[in-house]
Design an enzyme around this catalytic site. Structure first.
Site, PDB file in Angstrom:
ATOM      1  N   ARG A   2       2.092  -7.670  -8.015  1.00  0.00           N
ATOM      2  CA  ARG A   2       1.419  -8.261  -7.143  1.00  0.00           C
ATOM      3  C   ARG A   2       0.466  -9.484  -7.738  1.00  0.00           C
ATOM      4  O   ARG A   2       0.280 -10.344  -6.954  1.00  0.00           O
ATOM      5  CB  ARG A   2       0.271  -7.110  -6.955  1.00  0.00           C
ATOM      6  CG  ARG A   2       0.757  -5.819  -6.401  1.00  0.00           C
ATOM      7  CD  ARG A   2      -0.209  -4.676  -6.348  1.00  0.00           C
ATOM      8  NE  ARG A   2      -1.538  -4.663  -5.455  1.00  0.00           N
ATOM      9  CZ  ARG A   2      -2.445  -3.710  -5.525  1.00  0.00           C
ATOM     10  NH1 ARG A   2      -2.332  -2.931  -6.418  1.00  0.00           N
ATOM     11  NH2 ARG A   2      -3.446  -4.242  -4.909  1.00  0.00           N
TER      12      ARG A   2
ATOM     13  N   ILE B 281       2.882   4.002 -10.917  1.00  0.00           N
ATOM     14  CA  ILE B 281       3.018   3.027  -9.860  1.00  0.00           C
ATOM     15  C   ILE B 281       1.504   3.323  -9.014  1.00  0.00           C
ATOM     16  O   ILE B 281       1.125   4.455  -8.912  1.00  0.00           O
ATOM     17  CB  ILE B 281       4.144   2.876  -9.079  1.00  0.00           C
ATOM     18  CG1 ILE B 281       4.390   4.511  -8.370  1.00  0.00           C
ATOM     19  CG2 ILE B 281       5.402   2.728  -9.509  1.00  0.00           C
ATOM     20  CD1 ILE B 281       5.679   4.463  -7.753  1.00  0.00           C
ATOM     21  N   ASP B 282       0.986   2.007  -8.488  1.00  0.00           N
ATOM     22  CA  ASP B 282       0.153   2.073  -7.764  1.00  0.00           C
ATOM     23  C   ASP B 282      -0.264   3.191  -6.535  1.00  0.00           C
ATOM     24  O   ASP B 282       0.986   3.524  -6.047  1.00  0.00           O
ATOM     25  CB  ASP B 282      -0.398   0.789  -7.260  1.00  0.00           C
ATOM     26  CG  ASP B 282      -0.664  -0.371  -8.169  1.00  0.00           C
ATOM     27  OD1 ASP B 282      -0.874  -0.046  -9.386  1.00  0.00           O
ATOM     28  OD2 ASP B 282      -0.279  -1.513  -7.933  1.00  0.00           O
ATOM     29  N   LYS B 283      -1.256   3.813  -6.420  1.00  0.00           N
ATOM     30  CA  LYS B 283      -1.402   4.635  -5.081  1.00  0.00           C
ATOM     31  C   LYS B 283      -0.723   4.185  -4.031  1.00  0.00           C
ATOM     32  O   LYS B 283      -0.031   4.909  -3.338  1.00  0.00           O
ATOM     33  CB  LYS B 283      -3.097   4.848  -4.941  1.00  0.00           C
ATOM     34  CG  LYS B 283      -3.141   5.595  -3.973  1.00  0.00           C
ATOM     35  CD  LYS B 283      -4.558   5.631  -3.357  1.00  0.00           C
ATOM     36  CE  LYS B 283      -4.913   6.339  -2.085  1.00  0.00           C
ATOM     37  NZ  LYS B 283      -6.416   6.287  -1.587  1.00  0.00           N
TER      38      LYS B 283
END
Length: 313
Positions: free
Chosen positions: A241, A139-141
């Site tokens: 997103r 998962i993104d930062k």
């Protein structure tokens, strides 16, 4: 590096006619079939057989020499982790926003992998012969929430198959700009790297991108925004997103795909909310070794809860 460990293996009569690698994987469930293939080809089996496709007779005895896993190249670092579940095969954690999952250019250390090398010291049996955690999804930062990590080859292989088969239950909570006119919907739109900005992902044509499917539904109507739940059928980079932005409802605070409107931008600034409002809230899968179905839920973190409360009509 430590010495080899020796595993005594007894194949049963029921294994007769099986491929050697398949029979060994059945007899030694702690090692994946891919790992066993590599060991067979490396001459680790006694009596000596080097072809994984060799058919076995059954009622045979073998000795397998398994080298100690090589140490990972990354540095182990004592970084606090929120562990939701852990056994000898895998762990589930609740990642804070701001923590990078994997070392890369610009983030050589201070990542989740560095933290796991410290947390799992002495417990990693070796993914592909290297003592490292098996990152099967990311998962993104600046996205928070649930993540499963493999500690063994078998767990890594089993989880990877479930992700490939889209049988993992992954649901995200997102606060989006604007109020969706319908209660729920599906975005089925392929994704690929943007041709104009390599740091961005974009909706593209089926021939060029990978299929990506997001099922979303409104959970709560907010002021000029909404809380939505996004269930992933596929798991592409930046999928939620990009998909939500593509239908006119980008995530609040998203620095890449956002479009929050002045009122919401002012609110985000006043709350010091500096990330996309996205949280991996639900994670469900079948344990690759015990075969039990596991499900985990994580409530919204404090910063996102504060934003949600401030937006309540």
């Amino acid at each position: 590096m430590g010495e080899n460990s020796t595993i005594d293996i007894r194949l049963e009569s029921g294994h007769a006619g099986w491929r050697l690698d398949r029979a060994l994987a059945d007899a030694v469930p702690t090692l994946s079939r891919e790992r066993l293939k590599a060991l067979i080809r490396a001459g680790a089996l006694e009596p000596a057989v080097r072809d994984p496709a060799t058919k076995v007779r059954g009622d045979e005895a073998f000795q397998l020499q398994v080298p100690e896993p090589e140490p990972a190249h990354n540095e182990a670092q004592d970084i606090p982790l929120k562990i939701e579940f852990e056994d000898e095969h895998l762990l589930v954690l609740d990642k804070d926003a701001g923590l990078v999952v994997h070392p890369a250019a610009g983030n050589a250390d201070g990542t989740l992998v560095n933290a796991l090398l410290h947390h799992c010291a002495g417990q990693l049996s070796g993914i592909g012969g290297v003592a490292r955690p098996g990152i099967v999804h990311r998962i993104d930062k600046d996205t928070s929430g649930l993540l499963v990590v493999a500690k063994t080859d078998v767990a890594h292989e089993g989880l990877a198959k479930q992700f490939a088969a889209h049988s993992i239950d992954r649901r995200y909570l997102a606060i989006v700009s604007g109020v969706p006119k319908i209660a729920q919907g599906t975005v089925d739109a392929p994704l690929a790297r943007s041709t104009t900005n390599r740091k961005k992902i974009a909706v593209t044509t089926p021939g060029r991108g990978k299929r990506a499917v997001t099922h979303w539904k409104r959970i709560e109507l907010l002021r000029d925004s909404a809380l939505v739940e996004c269930a992933l059928e596929t798991g592409r980079t930046h999928q939620v997103r990009v998909h939500m932005a593509s239908i006119g409802h980008p995530l609040l605070g998203d620095p890449v795909y956002g479009g929050s409107g002045k009122a919401n931008r002012d609110l985000l600034k006043s709350l010091n909310f500096e990330r996309q409002a996205l949280h991996a809230a639900t994670l469900g899968f079948t344990h690759p070794v015990t075969k039990l179905r596991l499900s985990f839920h994580s409530g919204m973190p404090a910063d996102m809860q504060e934003l949600f409360t401030a937006l309540m009509v």
